[in-house]
Design an enzyme around this catalytic site. Sequence first.
Site, PDB file in Angstrom:
ATOM      1  N   ASP A  34       0.820  -1.225   0.000  1.00 33.83           N
ATOM      2  CA  ASP A  34       0.000   0.000   0.000  1.00 33.83           C
ATOM      3  C   ASP A  34       0.849   1.269   0.000  1.00 33.83           C
ATOM      4  OD1 ASP A  34       1.069  -0.094   2.514  1.00 33.83           O
ATOM      5  OD2 ASP A  34      -0.824  -0.034   3.595  1.00 33.83           O
ATOM      6  N   HIS A 127      18.963  26.578   2.036  1.00 35.64           N
ATOM      7  CA  HIS A 127      18.573  27.747   1.226  1.00 35.64           C
ATOM      8  C   HIS A 127      18.702  29.063   2.004  1.00 35.64           C
ATOM      9  CE1 HIS A 127      16.880  29.709  -2.167  1.00 35.64           C
ATOM     10  NE2 HIS A 127      15.878  30.189  -1.460  1.00 35.64           N
ATOM     11  N   LYS A 189      16.099  37.972 -10.975  1.00 37.48           N
ATOM     12  CA  LYS A 189      15.091  36.924 -11.231  1.00 37.48           C
ATOM     13  C   LYS A 189      13.858  37.170 -10.367  1.00 37.48           C
ATOM     14  CE  LYS A 189      15.009  32.588  -9.223  1.00 37.48           C
ATOM     15  NZ  LYS A 189      15.522  31.253  -8.878  1.00 37.48           N
ATOM     16  N   SER A 220      16.470  22.570  -9.670  1.00 32.21           N
ATOM     17  CA  SER A 220      15.286  21.714  -9.522  1.00 32.21           C
ATOM     18  C   SER A 220      14.722  21.408 -10.910  1.00 32.21           C
ATOM     19  CB  SER A 220      14.279  22.432  -8.628  1.00 32.21           C
ATOM     20  OG  SER A 220      13.128  21.667  -8.487  1.00 32.21           O
ATOM     21  N   THR A 221      13.865  22.251 -11.426  1.00 31.34           N
ATOM     22  CA  THR A 221      13.341  22.016 -12.786  1.00 31.34           C
ATOM     23  C   THR A 221      14.348  22.425 -13.845  1.00 31.34           C
ATOM     24  OG1 THR A 221      12.424  24.243 -12.942  1.00 31.34           O
ATOM     25  CG2 THR A 221      10.999  22.541 -12.006  1.00 31.34           C
ATOM     26  N   GLY A 222      15.339  23.226 -13.439  1.00 28.92           N
ATOM     27  CA  GLY A 222      16.329  23.736 -14.389  1.00 28.92           C
ATOM     28  C   GLY A 222      15.917  25.076 -14.986  1.00 28.92           C
TER      29      GLY A 222
END
Length: 290
Positions: A34, A127, A189, A220-222
């Site tokens: 599960d 971070h 940014k 992370s996502t780039g």
Amino acid sequence: MIVLPGPASKKLGEKISDLLNVKKVEVDFKFFPDGESYICLKGDVLSEEVIIVQTTGPPQDTRIFQLVLMVDAVKRCGAKKVTVITPYLAYSRQDKCFLKGEALSIEAIAKIFKAVGINRLITVNIHEEQVLSKFPFPTKNVSAVPLLAYYFKKKNFKKSFLLAPDKGAMHIIEEAKKVLNMECGYLDKYRDRYTGEIRMEKKRVNVKGRVVIIFDDIISTGGTMIKAAALVKELGAKKVYAACVHPLLIGNAEELLYESGIEKIVGTDSIPSNVSKISLAPLLSKELYS
Ligand code: R5P
């Protein structure tokens, strides 16, 4: 002292125990049909200081819960003290409530860690370092940025340009600059709080004809690196390299980064990946004895 390499950081944990020349205890882990996690210690930890090495990259919730179960198991088996090394500490980017109604995720993590019985936490390039004040036990944030910078120094990078994708990453660049002694700058940014979309302002940075190394804590996502690389290429950069401490590289991020024209991605084994060229083991072993 005993090292317990968790399922998310098996190799790193083993390297740390080898470097420290201390015993390691293996952990059996599996998932029930599960989806529930199961762990079982394969050795004795009675009256020992136990160092659990478990990064909390994707799948973060599973990695965190495996860590919680490992801490519970070592406490139950009589460990004297539990030090946790989580090179990448998940949820540390949600260090405030940005929108009304949000959870303060990192504070929730701190409460869970305290409740389960962690005595000390060592992490790498968190971070925002001040979030560690939310943890009610000793913590340490160590930096792997000099290691990344030495990687480029050893490869003979000279007169390159060190770039931060945003002003918040300038502290990383300042650290890299101490090793590489190169010109540096940052881009502007902005991230949409609702959609997560990134916008990067066109900005003059002196990169024409130069090799640019973009440093960040996380890929992370780039999206951040890809946007930054496109901007400096537009400004005439000759080649672009991407360096990060935590290569999360979600989905096909690695492919997208290379497709965007980035020459090479250099990361650490904070998150084991194809780009983890640098091991944190010596840095973390040293920290355990300081
Ligand atoms: C955010 O402030 C971090 O320092 C990184 O820039 C960010 O997490 C990178 O995320 P992505 O690769 O998804 O753009």
